[in-house]
Design a protein around this motif. Structure first.
Motif, PDB file in Angstrom:
ATOM      1  N   VAL A 139       0.775  -1.373   0.077  1.00 23.76           N
ATOM      2  CA  VAL A 139       0.059   0.089   0.119  1.00 23.76           C
ATOM      3  C   VAL A 139       1.137   1.094  -0.258  1.00 23.76           C
ATOM      4  N   GLY A 140       0.641   2.116  -0.808  1.00 28.03           N
ATOM      5  CA  GLY A 140       1.439   3.217  -0.974  1.00 28.03           C
ATOM      6  C   GLY A 140       2.481   3.231  -2.255  1.00 28.03           C
ATOM      7  N   ASP A 141       2.445   2.094  -2.639  1.00 23.89           N
ATOM      8  CA  ASP A 141       3.546   2.108  -3.747  1.00 23.89           C
ATOM      9  C   ASP A 141       2.941   2.640  -5.043  1.00 23.89           C
ATOM     10  N   GLU A 142       3.922   3.168  -5.994  1.00 18.25           N
ATOM     11  CA  GLU A 142       3.757   3.941  -7.148  1.00 18.25           C
ATOM     12  C   GLU A 142       4.187   3.004  -8.095  1.00 18.25           C
ATOM     13  N   LEU A 143       3.002   2.587  -9.195  1.00 18.83           N
ATOM     14  CA  LEU A 143       3.570   2.046 -10.264  1.00 18.83           C
ATOM     15  C   LEU A 143       3.486   2.778 -11.449  1.00 18.83           C
ATOM     16  N   PRO A 144       3.884   2.332 -12.524  1.00 18.89           N
ATOM     17  CA  PRO A 144       4.204   3.192 -13.970  1.00 18.89           C
ATOM     18  C   PRO A 144       2.752   3.021 -14.530  1.00 18.89           C
ATOM     19  N   LEU A 145       2.334   3.830 -15.408  1.00 22.77           N
ATOM     20  CA  LEU A 145       1.091   3.836 -15.960  1.00 22.77           C
ATOM     21  C   LEU A 145       1.175   3.246 -17.572  1.00 22.77           C
ATOM     22  N   TRP A 146       2.555   2.947 -17.839  1.00 26.42           N
ATOM     23  CA  TRP A 146       2.672   2.531 -19.587  1.00 26.42           C
ATOM     24  C   TRP A 146       2.174   1.017 -19.802  1.00 26.42           C
ATOM     25  N   SER A 147       1.873   0.555 -18.546  1.00 27.06           N
ATOM     26  CA  SER A 147       1.394  -0.908 -18.747  1.00 27.06           C
ATOM     27  C   SER A 147       0.652  -1.222 -17.526  1.00 27.06           C
ATOM     28  N   GLY A 148       0.159  -2.544 -17.758  1.00 26.67           N
ATOM     29  CA  GLY A 148      -0.543  -3.370 -16.481  1.00 26.67           C
ATOM     30  C   GLY A 148      -2.140  -2.904 -16.646  1.00 26.67           C
ATOM     31  N   ALA A 149      -3.092  -3.876 -16.365  1.00 28.00           N
ATOM     32  CA  ALA A 149      -4.269  -3.858 -16.836  1.00 28.00           C
ATOM     33  C   ALA A 149      -4.934  -2.660 -15.778  1.00 28.00           C
ATOM     34  N   SER A 150      -4.607  -2.487 -14.555  1.00 28.33           N
ATOM     35  CA  SER A 150      -5.117  -1.104 -13.945  1.00 28.33           C
ATOM     36  C   SER A 150      -4.807   0.123 -14.677  1.00 28.33           C
ATOM     37  N   SER A 151      -3.876   0.202 -15.320  1.00 28.62           N
ATOM     38  CA  SER A 151      -3.518   1.365 -16.094  1.00 28.62           C
ATOM     39  C   SER A 151      -4.433   1.684 -17.291  1.00 28.62           C
ATOM     40  N   LYS A 152      -4.932   0.603 -17.955  1.00 28.16           N
ATOM     41  CA  LYS A 152      -5.704   0.473 -18.892  1.00 28.16           C
ATOM     42  C   LYS A 152      -7.009   1.070 -18.650  1.00 28.16           C
ATOM     43  N   VAL A 153      -7.150   0.781 -17.388  1.00 27.93           N
ATOM     44  CA  VAL A 153      -8.714   0.912 -16.918  1.00 27.93           C
ATOM     45  C   VAL A 153      -8.710   2.488 -16.465  1.00 27.93           C
ATOM     46  N   LEU A 154      -7.725   2.956 -15.996  1.00 27.70           N
ATOM     47  CA  LEU A 154      -7.434   4.094 -15.226  1.00 27.70           C
ATOM     48  C   LEU A 154      -7.556   5.341 -16.107  1.00 27.70           C
ATOM     49  N   LEU A 155      -7.090   5.057 -17.407  1.00 28.71           N
ATOM     50  CA  LEU A 155      -6.759   5.936 -18.163  1.00 28.71           C
ATOM     51  C   LEU A 155      -7.721   6.333 -19.198  1.00 28.71           C
ATOM     52  N   LYS A 156      -8.952   5.802 -18.970  1.00 24.79           N
ATOM     53  CA  LYS A 156      -9.868   5.801 -19.969  1.00 24.79           C
ATOM     54  C   LYS A 156     -10.358   7.298 -20.322  1.00 24.79           C
ATOM     55  N   ASP A 157     -10.223   8.339 -19.493  1.00 20.03           N
ATOM     56  CA  ASP A 157     -10.603   9.610 -19.961  1.00 20.03           C
ATOM     57  C   ASP A 157      -9.299  10.351 -19.796  1.00 20.03           C
ATOM     58  N   ALA A 158      -8.063  10.021 -19.721  1.00 15.70           N
ATOM     59  CA  ALA A 158      -7.043  10.827 -19.713  1.00 15.70           C
ATOM     60  C   ALA A 158      -6.756  11.584 -20.869  1.00 15.70           C
ATOM     61  N   PRO A 159      -6.294  13.071 -20.528  1.00 17.70           N
ATOM     62  CA  PRO A 159      -5.962  13.896 -21.733  1.00 17.70           C
ATOM     63  C   PRO A 159      -4.854  13.448 -22.530  1.00 17.70           C
ATOM     64  N   ALA A 160      -4.785  13.681 -23.949  1.00 15.53           N
ATOM     65  CA  ALA A 160      -3.845  13.522 -24.674  1.00 15.53           C
ATOM     66  C   ALA A 160      -2.257  13.708 -24.106  1.00 15.53           C
ATOM     67  N   ARG A 161      -2.082  15.088 -23.551  1.00 13.69           N
ATOM     68  CA  ARG A 161      -1.042  15.510 -23.198  1.00 13.69           C
ATOM     69  C   ARG A 161      -0.457  14.522 -22.201  1.00 13.69           C
ATOM     70  N   LEU A 162      -1.302  13.997 -21.342  1.00 15.70           N
ATOM     71  CA  LEU A 162      -0.808  13.037 -20.023  1.00 15.70           C
ATOM     72  C   LEU A 162      -0.507  11.648 -20.727  1.00 15.70           C
ATOM     73  N   LEU A 163      -1.159  11.238 -21.594  1.00 20.91           N
ATOM     74  CA  LEU A 163      -1.022   9.857 -22.309  1.00 20.91           C
ATOM     75  C   LEU A 163       0.382  10.025 -23.253  1.00 20.91           C
ATOM     76  N   ALA A 164       0.740  11.109 -23.980  1.00 20.22           N
ATOM     77  CA  ALA A 164       1.875  11.426 -24.450  1.00 20.22           C
ATOM     78  C   ALA A 164       3.258  11.482 -23.173  1.00 20.22           C
ATOM     79  N   ARG A 165       2.913  12.087 -22.280  1.00 18.45           N
ATOM     80  CA  ARG A 165       3.955  12.013 -21.363  1.00 18.45           C
ATOM     81  C   ARG A 165       4.298  10.559 -20.625  1.00 18.45           C
ATOM     82  N   ILE A 166       3.146   9.831 -20.462  1.00 23.41           N
ATOM     83  CA  ILE A 166       3.241   8.577 -20.108  1.00 23.41           C
ATOM     84  C   ILE A 166       3.851   7.548 -20.989  1.00 23.41           C
ATOM     85  N   ALA A 167       3.761   7.754 -22.407  1.00 24.47           N
ATOM     86  CA  ALA A 167       4.546   7.068 -23.320  1.00 24.47           C
ATOM     87  C   ALA A 167       5.919   7.267 -23.492  1.00 24.47           C
ATOM     88  N   ARG A 168       6.219   8.541 -23.099  1.00 27.08           N
ATOM     89  CA  ARG A 168       7.637   9.060 -23.115  1.00 27.08           C
ATOM     90  C   ARG A 168       8.393   8.229 -21.924  1.00 27.08           C
TER      91      ARG A 168
END
Length: 259
Positions: A139-168
């Motif tokens: 609990v409290g651990d931070e995991l990257p958003l560029w992969s993982g099932a939970s990331s795909k769910v959480l990023l549903k309404d993410a703005p394009a700028r954030l997605l670009a940052r995550i990809a980079r």
């Protein structure tokens, strides 16, 4: 040393914001496995000049956020207050904890609840699998958003700028953006997401959204474990049960864990 009224050396040119970011970057270097920091480690891992790193370390020590020891700088006593506030602010209601416990008992896999924060997802609750071979996230651990099932769910309404940052920030660079968008669209279409070895070989997960009053996704509820136990038939069993649990969480209100 910076004054108490201006501990980070702020100025009208935005230097104060940069100093605050740098201070938190230093604090973020502390982990369960590394409980003290030397000046050399701070310089090497942040890229700060030694004088700047030392000034920030002294300021953080003065504020009680760090504590100087013979081995280096450790977490300071002032963090206890923040930890206490965070623990109570994000303490889940008994009903939610029970739902997660029941999921874990039925499927004998680790249950996690994640929320979005910038380019990371943070684990705010977990029920650990009882099996010897299992996946564990503290609990409290931070995991990257560029992969993982939970990331795909959480990023549903993410703005394009954030997605670009995550990809980079991913090992694949900017080209990963198209893959991210494809994953997110698939999760939105299917109402769930699965991952198999995307970040760690041999690790799989299944996640579904937990929604708030507005219908927006506010958290991801997941089951995770060794890929050998996550065949397609089993995944569909997980999805059905996760959806039911997430619906009950959403129905009771989940814009914030305390609501």
């Amino acid at each position: 040393m910076p004054s108490t009224n201006n501990p980070a050396g702020s100025g009208e040119n935005g230097g104060g914001v940069r100093s605050v970011q740098r201070a938190f970057d230093i604090l973020s270097l502390l982990t369960e496995d590394r409980r003290t920091l030397t000046i050399r480690e701070v310089v090497d891992e942040t890229g700060l000049a030694k004088t700047t790193a030392l000034r920030l370390l002294q300021t953080l020590e003065h504020m009680g956020l760090l504590w100087a020891t013979r081995k280096g700088y450790a977490a300071g006593p002032a963090l206890w207050r923040w930890a206490h506030l965070a623990r109570h602010a994000w303490e889940l209601p008994p009903e939610t904890v029970q739902l997660m416990r029941e999921l874990g008992e039925r499927h004998r896999e680790t249950v996690n609840l994640y929320v979005l924060r910038d380019v990371h997802r943070i684990c705010i609750a977990q029920q650990e699998s009882p099996q010897p071979l299992r996946h564990v996230v503290r609990v409290g651990d931070e995991l990257p958003l560029w992969s993982g099932a939970s990331s795909k769910v959480l990023l549903k309404d993410a703005p394009a700028r954030l997605l670009a940052r995550i990809a980079r920030s991913s090992p694949h660079g900017e080209e990963h953006l198209a893959t991210l968008q494809e994953w997110i669209a698939g999760a939105a279409r299917d109402g769930y997401a699965a991952s198999h070895g995307e970040r760690d070989p041999g690790l799989s997960a299944v996640a579904v959204p937990v929604t708030g009053a507005s219908g927006a996704t506010v958290a991801a509820l997941s089951l995770s474990g060794p890929t050998v136990r996550f065949g397609e038939e089993r995944v569909q069993e997980f999805v059905a049960d996760l959806r039911e649990a997430a619906k009950r969480m959403s129905d009771r209100g989940f814009d914030h864990p305390l609501t």
